[in-house]
Design a protein around this motif. Structure first.
Motif, PDB file in Angstrom:
ATOM      1  N   LYS A  11      13.575 -29.582  19.546  1.00 51.32           N
ATOM      2  CA  LYS A  11      13.573 -29.811  18.097  1.00 51.32           C
ATOM      3  C   LYS A  11      14.331 -28.705  17.378  1.00 51.32           C
ATOM      4  O   LYS A  11      14.395 -27.563  17.844  1.00 51.32           O
ATOM      5  N   ASP A  90      15.600 -31.661  12.631  1.00 48.47           N
ATOM      6  CA  ASP A  90      14.386 -32.485  12.757  1.00 48.47           C
ATOM      7  C   ASP A  90      13.311 -32.094  11.747  1.00 48.47           C
ATOM      8  O   ASP A  90      12.506 -32.928  11.348  1.00 48.47           O
ATOM      9  N   THR A 138      15.397 -37.989  16.216  1.00 50.14           N
ATOM     10  CA  THR A 138      15.042 -39.065  17.148  1.00 50.14           C
ATOM     11  C   THR A 138      13.535 -39.380  17.145  1.00 50.14           C
ATOM     12  O   THR A 138      13.144 -40.508  17.363  1.00 50.14           O
ATOM     13  N   ARG A 139      12.684 -38.385  16.895  1.00 47.52           N
ATOM     14  CA  ARG A 139      11.237 -38.626  16.876  1.00 47.52           C
ATOM     15  C   ARG A 139      10.682 -38.617  15.457  1.00 47.52           C
ATOM     16  O   ARG A 139       9.486 -38.437  15.258  1.00 47.52           O
ATOM     17  N   SER A 237       5.051 -31.484  14.882  1.00 46.81           N
ATOM     18  CA  SER A 237       5.149 -31.841  16.307  1.00 46.81           C
ATOM     19  C   SER A 237       4.904 -33.344  16.492  1.00 46.81           C
ATOM     20  O   SER A 237       4.504 -34.043  15.555  1.00 46.81           O
ATOM     21  N   ASP A 238       5.061 -33.808  17.706  1.00 49.45           N
ATOM     22  CA  ASP A 238       4.793 -35.222  17.998  1.00 49.45           C
ATOM     23  C   ASP A 238       3.315 -35.555  17.793  1.00 49.45           C
ATOM     24  O   ASP A 238       2.954 -36.703  17.534  1.00 49.45           O
ATOM     25  N   ALA A 241       2.489 -37.220  14.401  1.00 50.50           N
ATOM     26  CA  ALA A 241       3.415 -38.312  14.087  1.00 50.50           C
ATOM     27  C   ALA A 241       2.877 -39.319  13.062  1.00 50.50           C
ATOM     28  O   ALA A 241       3.656 -39.917  12.318  1.00 50.50           O
TER      29      ALA A 241
END
Ligand code: HXC
Length: 258
Positions: A11, A90, A138-139, A237-238, A241
């Motif tokens: 990231k 990101d 992308t995330r 962070s993921d 989400a």
């Protein structure tokens, strides 16, 4: 105790005002957890010193650009330049802020305008400039603004900063609604008093108010920069989400009103 060391691997992040205080703690943790991080602020000497310290003490390679978040066109160019060098963006952490203690009846219109301009207008400028890059994350792109719990309670003798932060919180809600379609999450962290920051040094300790303030914090201590960094990492962070348009308060259960 910390997050897994690859939590932020792959990231890229920009932390405004990332050379000092809470911003530097956020940079340190993002970097340690694998993110490529950039910082921007007005003072090149602060940026240079911070980058050197991140490298020597933390083993983190941070890049910097001089920029003033109040200058919409200037900060747009800075963010584009940073995104190009990092290979995308990101995460945007809107941390740059200005504040001082002044009774509102004595506050000049320029004093009011200056803080609104740095905190609120600066956050808007950065979010809008970062959007084209955040869209491509992308995330899912992340915006995390650093606010204050005084945004809800009012902030006697810092009404300018309280109003600006309340505006930031409302802006995050609007962005979460408008930019969710791009996968962008927008949240804010509201710190209580954090030890070792210019805010606490100048606005609390220098005013002789440390003991009085600590009495109002049930957990009994000022927070640490790392406490805020942990919250920012979670939201960017993921693991964060499905969190957008909301507040994460990190203040030791502080109670200012009664
Ligand atoms: C009254 C003041 C003042 C003060 C500035 N002004 N300091 N008025 N009391 N102590 C007025 C000036 O007189 C001027 O108005 C106007 O504000 C602009 O001031 P400048 O110094 O020209 O502005 P600038 O150089 O852009 O500096 C911005 C700043 C400064 C915000 C005023 O303090 C600054 O850069 N601070 C560094 C960042 C910072 O404050 N970080 C701490 C954030 S802490 P006139 O009318 O005279 O022209 C935080 C959370 C704290 O946000 C949490 C604690 C619990």
């Amino acid at each position: 105790m910390s997050f897994a060391e690859n939590t932020m691997a792959g990231k890229t992040a920009l932390v405004t005002g990332g050379a000092t205080g809470i911003g530097a703690a956020i940079v340190r943790l993002l970097g340690k957890l694998g993110a490529r991080v950039a910082i921007t602020s007005r003072k090149e000497e602060n940026l240079k010193a911070a980058v050197q310290e991140f490298a020597e003490k933390d083993g983190i390679d941070v890049i910097y650009r001089v920029g003033d978040v109040r200058d919409a066109d200037g900060i747009k160019a800075v963010i584009a330049d940073i995104a190009t060098e990092l290979g995308g963006l990101d995460i945007l952490v809107c941390n740059a802020a200005g504040n001082f203690i002044c009774p509102t009846e004595e506050l000049s219109s320029n004093g009011w305008r200056t803080v609104i301009d740095i905190d609120l207008n600066g956050t808007f400028n950065c979010c809008q400039a970062a959007l084209p890059f955040l869209k491509k994350a992308t995330r899912g792109g992340r915006i995390v603004a650093i606010s204050t719990t005084h945004a809800d309670s009012g902030w006697p003798t810092a009404a300018h900063a309280g109003a600006a932060k309340a505006g930031i919180q409302n802006l995050m809600k609007s962005l979460s609604a408008e930019w969710g379609k791009y996968g962008v999450r927008a949240n804010w962290v509201s710190p209580g008093p954090i030890e070792g920051t210019e805010g606490v040094d100048r606005l609390i300790i220098a005013q002789g108010k440390a003991a009085e303030v600590l009495k109002r914090i049930p957990l009994g201590t000022f927070g640490q920069g790392e406490d805020i960094a942990n919250a920012v990492v979670f939201l960017s962070s993921d693991m964060g989400a499905y969190v957008s348009g909301t507040e994460l308060v990190v203040d030791g259960a502080a109670r200012w009103g009664t």
